[in-house]
Design a protein around this motif. Structure first.
Motif, PDB file in Angstrom:
ATOM      1  N   HIS A   1      37.363  39.118 -73.804  1.00  0.00           N
ATOM      2  CA  HIS A   1      36.883  37.745 -73.910  1.00  0.00           C
ATOM      3  C   HIS A   1      35.365  37.793 -73.847  1.00  0.00           C
ATOM      4  CE1 HIS A   1      35.958  33.590 -72.669  1.00  0.00           C
ATOM      5  NE2 HIS A   1      37.105  33.265 -73.245  1.00  0.00           N
ATOM      6  N   ALA A   2      34.713  36.854 -74.509  1.00  0.00           N
ATOM      7  CA  ALA A   2      33.247  36.859 -74.562  1.00  0.00           C
ATOM      8  C   ALA A   2      32.624  36.708 -73.185  1.00  0.00           C
ATOM      9  CB  ALA A   2      32.760  35.742 -75.484  1.00  0.00           C
ATOM     10  N   LEU A   3      33.331  36.035 -72.277  1.00  0.00           N
ATOM     11  CA  LEU A   3      32.831  35.835 -70.918  1.00  0.00           C
ATOM     12  C   LEU A   3      33.822  36.439 -69.935  1.00  0.00           C
ATOM     13  CD1 LEU A   3      31.738  32.069 -71.128  1.00  0.00           C
ATOM     14  CD2 LEU A   3      30.263  34.084 -71.314  1.00  0.00           C
ATOM     15  N   THR A   4      33.352  37.360 -69.114  1.00  0.00           N
ATOM     16  CA  THR A   4      34.208  37.961 -68.087  1.00  0.00           C
ATOM     17  C   THR A   4      33.424  38.041 -66.794  1.00  0.00           C
ATOM     18  OG1 THR A   4      35.384  39.288 -69.742  1.00  0.00           O
ATOM     19  CG2 THR A   4      35.580  39.980 -67.449  1.00  0.00           C
ATOM     20  N   TRP A   5      34.034  37.598 -65.717  1.00  0.00           N
ATOM     21  CA  TRP A   5      33.414  37.606 -64.394  1.00  0.00           C
ATOM     22  C   TRP A   5      32.964  39.023 -64.044  1.00  0.00           C
ATOM     23  CZ3 TRP A   5      36.473  37.076 -59.238  1.00  0.00           C
ATOM     24  CH2 TRP A   5      35.601  36.768 -58.179  1.00  0.00           C
ATOM     25  N   ALA A   6      31.759  39.149 -63.487  1.00  0.00           N
ATOM     26  CA  ALA A   6      31.183  40.465 -63.194  1.00  0.00           C
ATOM     27  C   ALA A   6      32.083  41.304 -62.293  1.00  0.00           C
ATOM     28  CB  ALA A   6      29.807  40.297 -62.564  1.00  0.00           C
TER      29      ALA A   6
ATOM     30  N   TRP B   1      29.295  26.997 -66.376  1.00  0.00           N
ATOM     31  CA  TRP B   1      28.659  25.678 -66.399  1.00  0.00           C
ATOM     32  C   TRP B   1      28.421  25.168 -64.976  1.00  0.00           C
ATOM     33  CZ3 TRP B   1      32.483  23.310 -70.506  1.00  0.00           C
ATOM     34  CH2 TRP B   1      32.221  23.916 -71.744  1.00  0.00           C
ATOM     35  N   THR B   2      29.402  25.403 -64.112  1.00  0.00           N
ATOM     36  CA  THR B   2      29.262  24.973 -62.716  1.00  0.00           C
ATOM     37  C   THR B   2      28.138  25.738 -62.032  1.00  0.00           C
ATOM     38  OG1 THR B   2      31.633  24.476 -62.639  1.00  0.00           O
ATOM     39  CG2 THR B   2      30.487  24.719 -60.522  1.00  0.00           C
ATOM     40  N   GLU B   3      28.031  27.025 -62.327  1.00  0.00           N
ATOM     41  CA  GLU B   3      26.966  27.834 -61.746  1.00  0.00           C
ATOM     42  C   GLU B   3      25.590  27.349 -62.202  1.00  0.00           C
ATOM     43  OE1 GLU B   3      25.683  32.533 -61.739  1.00  0.00           O
ATOM     44  OE2 GLU B   3      27.814  32.009 -61.712  1.00  0.00           O
ATOM     45  N   GLU B   4      25.478  26.922 -63.444  1.00  0.00           N
ATOM     46  CA  GLU B   4      24.210  26.369 -63.932  1.00  0.00           C
ATOM     47  C   GLU B   4      23.851  25.082 -63.180  1.00  0.00           C
ATOM     48  OE1 GLU B   4      24.714  25.847 -68.091  1.00  0.00           O
ATOM     49  OE2 GLU B   4      24.746  28.002 -68.539  1.00  0.00           O
ATOM     50  N   HIS B   5      24.840  24.249 -62.914  1.00  0.00           N
ATOM     51  CA  HIS B   5      24.629  23.033 -62.131  1.00  0.00           C
ATOM     52  C   HIS B   5      24.193  23.380 -60.711  1.00  0.00           C
ATOM     53  CE1 HIS B   5      26.294  18.709 -61.237  1.00  0.00           C
ATOM     54  NE2 HIS B   5      25.106  18.911 -60.713  1.00  0.00           N
ATOM     55  N   PHE B   6      24.818  24.401 -60.154  1.00  0.00           N
ATOM     56  CA  PHE B   6      24.479  24.869 -58.805  1.00  0.00           C
ATOM     57  C   PHE B   6      23.042  25.378 -58.753  1.00  0.00           C
ATOM     58  CE2 PHE B   6      24.806  28.473 -55.644  1.00  0.00           C
ATOM     59  CZ  PHE B   6      24.868  27.667 -54.508  1.00  0.00           C
TER      60      PHE B   6
ATOM     61  N   ASP C   1      44.171  33.147 -67.348  1.00  0.00           N
ATOM     62  CA  ASP C   1      42.773  32.742 -67.508  1.00  0.00           C
ATOM     63  C   ASP C   1      42.023  33.667 -68.452  1.00  0.00           C
ATOM     64  OD1 ASP C   1      43.169  30.651 -65.750  1.00  0.00           O
ATOM     65  OD2 ASP C   1      42.387  31.723 -64.014  1.00  0.00           O
ATOM     66  N   ASP C   2      41.465  33.094 -69.497  1.00  0.00           N
ATOM     67  CA  ASP C   2      40.669  33.793 -70.512  1.00  0.00           C
ATOM     68  C   ASP C   2      41.482  34.785 -71.334  1.00  0.00           C
ATOM     69  OD1 ASP C   2      38.234  32.442 -69.997  1.00  0.00           O
ATOM     70  OD2 ASP C   2      37.947  33.666 -68.214  1.00  0.00           O
ATOM     71  N   THR C   3      42.799  34.727 -71.190  1.00  0.00           N
ATOM     72  CA  THR C   3      43.709  35.424 -72.096  1.00  0.00           C
ATOM     73  C   THR C   3      44.502  34.404 -72.900  1.00  0.00           C
ATOM     74  OG1 THR C   3      43.938  37.347 -70.624  1.00  0.00           O
ATOM     75  CG2 THR C   3      45.658  37.029 -72.278  1.00  0.00           C
TER      76      THR C   3
ATOM     77  N   GLU D   1      36.480  31.071 -67.706  1.00  0.00           N
ATOM     78  CA  GLU D   1      35.191  31.506 -67.180  1.00  0.00           C
ATOM     79  C   GLU D   1      34.051  30.601 -67.631  1.00  0.00           C
ATOM     80  OE1 GLU D   1      32.491  33.852 -64.996  1.00  0.00           O
ATOM     81  OE2 GLU D   1      34.681  33.642 -64.921  1.00  0.00           O
ATOM     82  N   GLN D   2      34.148  30.013 -68.804  1.00  0.00           N
ATOM     83  CA  GLN D   2      33.058  29.172 -69.276  1.00  0.00           C
ATOM     84  C   GLN D   2      32.829  27.987 -68.349  1.00  0.00           C
ATOM     85  OE1 GLN D   2      34.157  27.817 -73.201  1.00  0.00           O
ATOM     86  NE2 GLN D   2      35.364  26.100 -72.447  1.00  0.00           N
ATOM     87  N   TYR D   3      33.877  27.471 -67.717  1.00  0.00           N
ATOM     88  CA  TYR D   3      33.719  26.345 -66.800  1.00  0.00           C
ATOM     89  C   TYR D   3      33.017  26.776 -65.516  1.00  0.00           C
ATOM     90  CZ  TYR D   3      37.128  24.360 -70.024  1.00  0.00           C
ATOM     91  OH  TYR D   3      37.773  23.934 -71.156  1.00  0.00           O
TER      92      TYR D   3
END
Length: 234
Positions: A197-202, A24-29, A12-14, A19-21
Motif C-alpha cells: 500500500h502507498a502508505l504503511t505505518w512505520a 490526516w489526523t497527525e497533520e491536525h495534531f 486495514d489498507d488491504t 492509514e491515510q486517515y
C-alpha cells in the motif's frame, strides 16, 4: 489434495483505506502543537510514544489518541491547556467516523474466491472499530469467519488456520504489512502474499522475506487469482 484450502485477508489498507486517515489526523495534531515544536519533531515523538504504548493499549484508535495526549504533555512540558486536550480527543473521535473506502479490485476478488476456498478476515486493532468498518464495507458476507486479534504472530496464524481450516501449511495470508501479515504467516508454515500500500505505518516496516519459497508479492488483489493458479500448478 489441494495445496491451499483457506485464505486469510488483512483488513486495514488491504481491503479498505486506513492509514491515510491517521496521517490526516497527525497533520491536525502537528498544527495544534505548532507553537511548541516543529512538525517533524512532533511526529517523531508521537511515533516513539506509540511504540512504547503498544504493550499497554494495543493497536487502534484508542491507543493512538492516548499517545497523542501523552506526546502533547511531553512537548509542552506539562503545560498543555485543557482546551487542547479536548481538541485531541475530538480529532481522535473523528477517526471513528470516517467512511469506509474499499480499495480497488477487492469486491470482485473476494466474489471470485468465495466458495472455492475458506475465506477468513484476520485483523488487529480496536474491536468496535474493526466491527464498524467491516459492517460499513459490505464485505462481511464474503467471509466464512472473522478473527479480530490483539496482535499477529506465527502462533496466531497456527491457531486460526488449525482451528478453522486444514492447518497453516494449506493456508495463505494476504496483506499489506510484511511485519504483521506476511513474515509471521510464513513462519507458521503458510503462504504469504504481500500487497503493498502507498502508505504503511512505520512500525510495520521490515525487510521482505524474498528468499522464502512461500513468499509472493503482487501489485493489486486482482493478481491473486494468478498466484493461486501457479501454486496449484495449473
Amino acid at each position: 489434495m489441494r495445496p491451499i484450502t483457506a485464505i486469510g485477508f488483512d483488513a486495514d489498507d488491504t481491503l479498505w483505506q486506513n492509514e491515510q486517515y491517521y496521517r490526516w489526523t497527525e497533520e491536525h495534531f502537528q498544527a495544534l502543537l505548532a507553537d511548541y515544536a516543529e512538525g517533524s519533531d512532533i511526529s517523531a515523538r508521537l511515533l516513539e510514544a506509540e511504540k512504547r504504548n503498544l504493550a499497554y493499549y494495543g493497536f487502534g484508535i484508542k491507543g493512538f489518541t492516548l499517545s497523542m495526549i501523552e506526546t502533547a504533555i511531553e512537548i509542552t512540558g506539562g503545560k498543555l491547556p485543557t482546551k487542547a486536550i479536548g481538541e485531541i480527543l475530538s480529532i481522535g473521535r473523528e477517526l471513528l467516523q470516517h467512511p469506509v473506502e474499499t480499495l480497488p479490485h477487492v469486491e470482485e476478488t473476494l466474489e471470485a474466491l468465495n466458495g472455492e476456498n475458506l475465506l477468513v478476515l484476520i485483523t488487529k486493532g480496536d474491536l468496535f472499530d474493526q466491527e464498524r468498518k467491516l459492517a460499513q464495507s459490505g464485505l462481511g458476507d464474503f467471509f466464512d469467519a472473522v478473527e479480530i486479534v490483539s496482535d499477529k504472530s506465527a502462533t496466531t496464524y497456527r491457531r486460526i488456520f488449525s482451528k478453522l481450516a486444514d492447518g497453516p501449511e494449506r493456508a495463505m495470508m494476504v496483506g499489506n504489512s510484511l511485519k504483521s501479515d506476511i513474515v509471521p504467516a510464513i513462519a507458521a508454515g503458510s503462504w504469504g502474499v504481500f500487497v503493498p500500500h502507498a502508505l504503511t505505518w512505520a512500525v510495520e516496516h521490515v525487510e521482505p522475506p524474498s528468499d522464502a519459497p512461500r513468499f509472493r508479492q503482487i501489485e493489486t488483489l486482482s493478481d491473486l487469482h494468478q498466484i493461486l493458479l501457479e501454486i496449484k500448478g495449473v
